[in-house]
Design an enzyme around this catalytic site. Structure first.
Site, PDB file in Angstrom:
ATOM      1  N   ASP A  98       0.903  -1.210   0.213  1.00  0.00           N
ATOM      2  CA  ASP A  98       0.154  -0.008   0.117  1.00  0.00           C
ATOM      3  C   ASP A  98       0.644   1.310  -0.119  1.00  0.00           C
ATOM      4  O   ASP A  98       1.848   1.170   0.669  1.00  0.00           O
ATOM      5  CB  ASP A  98      -1.003  -0.003   1.223  1.00  0.00           C
ATOM      6  CG  ASP A  98      -2.495   0.217   0.992  1.00  0.00           C
ATOM      7  OD1 ASP A  98      -2.729   1.152   0.349  1.00  0.00           O
ATOM      8  OD2 ASP A  98      -3.099  -0.763   1.466  1.00  0.00           O
ATOM      9  N   ASP A 194      -3.279   4.469  -2.423  1.00  0.00           N
ATOM     10  CA  ASP A 194      -4.299   5.080  -1.349  1.00  0.00           C
ATOM     11  C   ASP A 194      -4.838   6.455  -2.054  1.00  0.00           C
ATOM     12  O   ASP A 194      -4.045   7.346  -1.932  1.00  0.00           O
ATOM     13  CB  ASP A 194      -4.001   5.029  -0.154  1.00  0.00           C
ATOM     14  CG  ASP A 194      -5.029   5.473   0.913  1.00  0.00           C
ATOM     15  OD1 ASP A 194      -6.033   4.600   0.954  1.00  0.00           O
ATOM     16  OD2 ASP A 194      -4.993   6.559   1.629  1.00  0.00           O
ATOM     17  N   GLU A 251      -6.473   3.791  -6.020  1.00  0.00           N
ATOM     18  CA  GLU A 251      -7.963   3.776  -5.515  1.00  0.00           C
ATOM     19  C   GLU A 251      -8.330   5.459  -5.770  1.00  0.00           C
ATOM     20  O   GLU A 251      -7.561   6.194  -5.492  1.00  0.00           O
ATOM     21  CB  GLU A 251      -7.704   3.809  -3.806  1.00  0.00           C
ATOM     22  CG  GLU A 251      -9.031   3.670  -3.271  1.00  0.00           C
ATOM     23  CD  GLU A 251      -9.002   4.238  -1.626  1.00  0.00           C
ATOM     24  OE1 GLU A 251      -9.962   3.891  -1.020  1.00  0.00           O
ATOM     25  OE2 GLU A 251      -7.883   4.707  -1.366  1.00  0.00           O
TER      26      GLU A 251
END
Length: 549
Positions: A98, A194, A251
């Site tokens: 991530d 993210d 995302e």
């Protein structure tokens, strides 16, 4: 479109805090992941997406990073992480991390320096203003926090402990690119990024439009897909990513298919694919996710079909029902009671046969469900807690709030992984950081592994079919019967082959006549052992393959 390894991959998301606790402190950890790699290899997945394990004060479960190059002590050490990576690669799997670079923790050394004074060299690493505008945090309340020491407000689109980085400052970008290359040099295989479409803000910071009812926080027009976002992502690709054979997925709340083509078109050199949220909003009312409305299969099909067709040969899709921010799909779009097994298999088939990369979230592969804890004190998610307390303060009904939480809280996805029927679901020998779903004695991995007709073994078959049939990876998607509110059916076409996928989204028998051209086709998979070509039983699904002529 070119052929790349990541296009053929099935990705499995691990939320480390809830996956497997190896040292019995109630918190999942890196060594716990390493212990379960054979389980994942057996499932057949290709790539592990690991949610944040970096050093963090844990205000937002690791998405508030205080040191990008250290491992959170709850999860272990860098040596543990390096051993895990080696073990992942030794099994022929890959690992993506991530990447959280829209914001840091307020305990990051950059922010500690930044807030010391207005003339500190790190001041412009973050976004400071004398007066706040009306932008709102995604976690409730104002997106601005006043700092008494330096007498200005800083921007935080999420928690006040997650100050937003100032990407318009070249020094910020260069430090982030250096960090990204550092992780890639350690041997990882890519990043899930993210809220990466939030990194560019309109530097005039205009007030957001105030609407009666809202889907996104006030001000989102000024930071979702902002003015320099494509410039920044192209620069990141060139300066940090281009020298590595990796996969990247962004995302992107609020992204449209038109914008997604810009982000993922190969010639633009930005990202490989995006996560959109359109299908995750079908049960959200005018006031956002907590305002729950009945969802429509026609609307769900329309959204997914739109993304399939508009990105055809121009971009690439991420396919998901679940992740660490979403409720469990079998409780949301299926039936987590009488037809839990049938509907979980149906939902998996519907998703995995589309064009794009399927993502499996931990526990999805054996049908984990939502949870309904008795008290708000049993919840841990900052978004859930902030929403509850803000609304209680404003006089809302507690029972109504808890009903929304049972359906939409992020903690539905974060209850500990249900490994077996032993105490604490085999996740830990001590009480976990978040309560286990009480249904773990019936729903767990050990039970699923022992049953040849389980959801787990069905996922194995779906993954195996993807590796065997290029049409599943490359075929064109065509929606059938778009106005049918009971059946989701589509075909995939590749060269002279064709697939038919049909799924009943109801708990009753419905009529669905298989197209005549599939009369001699081969059944690849289905959740009932036989097939009626005129009807679909409750939550029935099947896939037929018409061979090349």
């Amino acid at each position: 479109m070119t052929t790349q390894w990541w296009k053929e991959s099935v990705i499995y998301q691990i939320y480390p805090r809830s996956f497997n606790d190896s040292n019995n402190d109630g918190i999942g950890d890196i060594n716990g992941i390493t212990e379960k790699l054979d389980y994942l290899k057996n499932l057949g997945i290709d790539v592990i997406w690991l949610s944040p394990v970096y050093e963090s004060p844990n205000d937002d479960n690791g998405y508030d990073i205080s040191d990008y190059s250290s491992i959170m002590k709850d999860f272990g050490t860098m040596k543990d992480w390096e051993r895990m990576l080696e073990e992942v690669h030794s099994r022929g799997m890959k690992l993506i991390m991530d990447l959280v670079v829209n914001h840091t923790s307020d305990e990051h050394s950059w922010f500690i320096e930044s807030r010391k004074s207005k003339d500190n060299p790190y001041r412009d690493y973050y976004i400071w203003r004398d007066k706040p505008n009306n932008w709102e945090s995604a976690f409730s309340g104002s997106a601005w926090e006043y700092d008494e020491n330096s007498e200005q407000y800083y921007l935080h689109l999420f928690s006040r402990k997650q100050p937003d980085l100032n990407w318009d400052n070249r020094a910020v970008r260069e430090d982030l690119y250096s960090m990204i290359r550092w992780w890639l040099d350690k041997g990882i295989d890519g990043f899930r990024m993210d809220v990466i479409n939030f990194i560019s803000k309109d530097q005039t910071f205009p007030d957001g439009e105030i609407k009666q009812g809202k889907q996104y926080a006030s001000g989102h027009q000024s930071f979702m897909n902002g003015p320099r976002v494509h410039e920044f992502l192209h620069e990141m690709k060139k300066q940090a990513l281009a020298d590595y054979d990796i996969m990247t997925v962004g995302e992107m709340p609020g992204v449209t298919p038109k914008e997604a083509k810009l982000y993922t078109a190969e010639e633009r050199e930005e990202l490989n694919m995006v996560f959109h949220f359109d299908h995750m909003d079908v049960d959200s009312g005018k006031d956002g996710k907590w305002d729950i409305k009945p969802w429509s299969l026609v609307e769900l099909k329309t959204i997914l079909s739109k993304w399939q067709t508009e990105l055809e040969n121009k971009g690439w899709n991420s396919l998901y029902w679940n992740n660490h921010d979403q409720p469990r799909v079998v409780s949301r779009f299926g039936n987590d009671g009488k037809y839990r097994t049938e509907s979980a298999k149906m939902l998996a088939t519907t998703l995995h046969m589309m064009k794009g990369n399927p993502y499996i979230y931990q526990g999805e592969e054996f049908g984990m469900t939502n949870v309904a804890f008795d008290s708000i004190s049993d919840y841990r998610d900052i978004e859930t807690l902030n929403m509850f307390h803000e609304n209680i303060t404003n006089g809302a009904d507690e029972k109504a709030l808890m009903k929304s939480i049972y359906q939409k809280s992020r903690d539905n996805a974060r209850t500990p992984m249900q490994w077996d029927a032993s105490p604490n679901a085999g996740f830990s020998n001590v009480e976990p950081w978040l309560k286990v779903n009480p249904n773990y004695t019936e729903i767990n991995a050990a039970e699923a592994l022992a049953d040849p007709d389980s959801i787990y073994h069905y996922y194995q078959k779906l993954i195996g079919l993807r590796k065997k049939h290029p049409i599943i990876v490359h075929g064109t998607f065509i929606l059938l019967e778009p106005n049918n509110e009971e059946v989701f059916a589509y075909t995939r076409n590749f060269n002279s082959e064709e697939l038919l996928v049909a799924s009943n989204f109801t708990d009753k028998e419905v009529s669905f006549r298989m197209p005549h051209r599939f009369s001699g086709a081969t059944k690849l998979i289905g959740n009932y052992h036989d097939t009626n070509r005129e009807k679909l039983r409750p939550y029935e699904t099947y896939v037929f393959h018409a061979d090349a002529k």
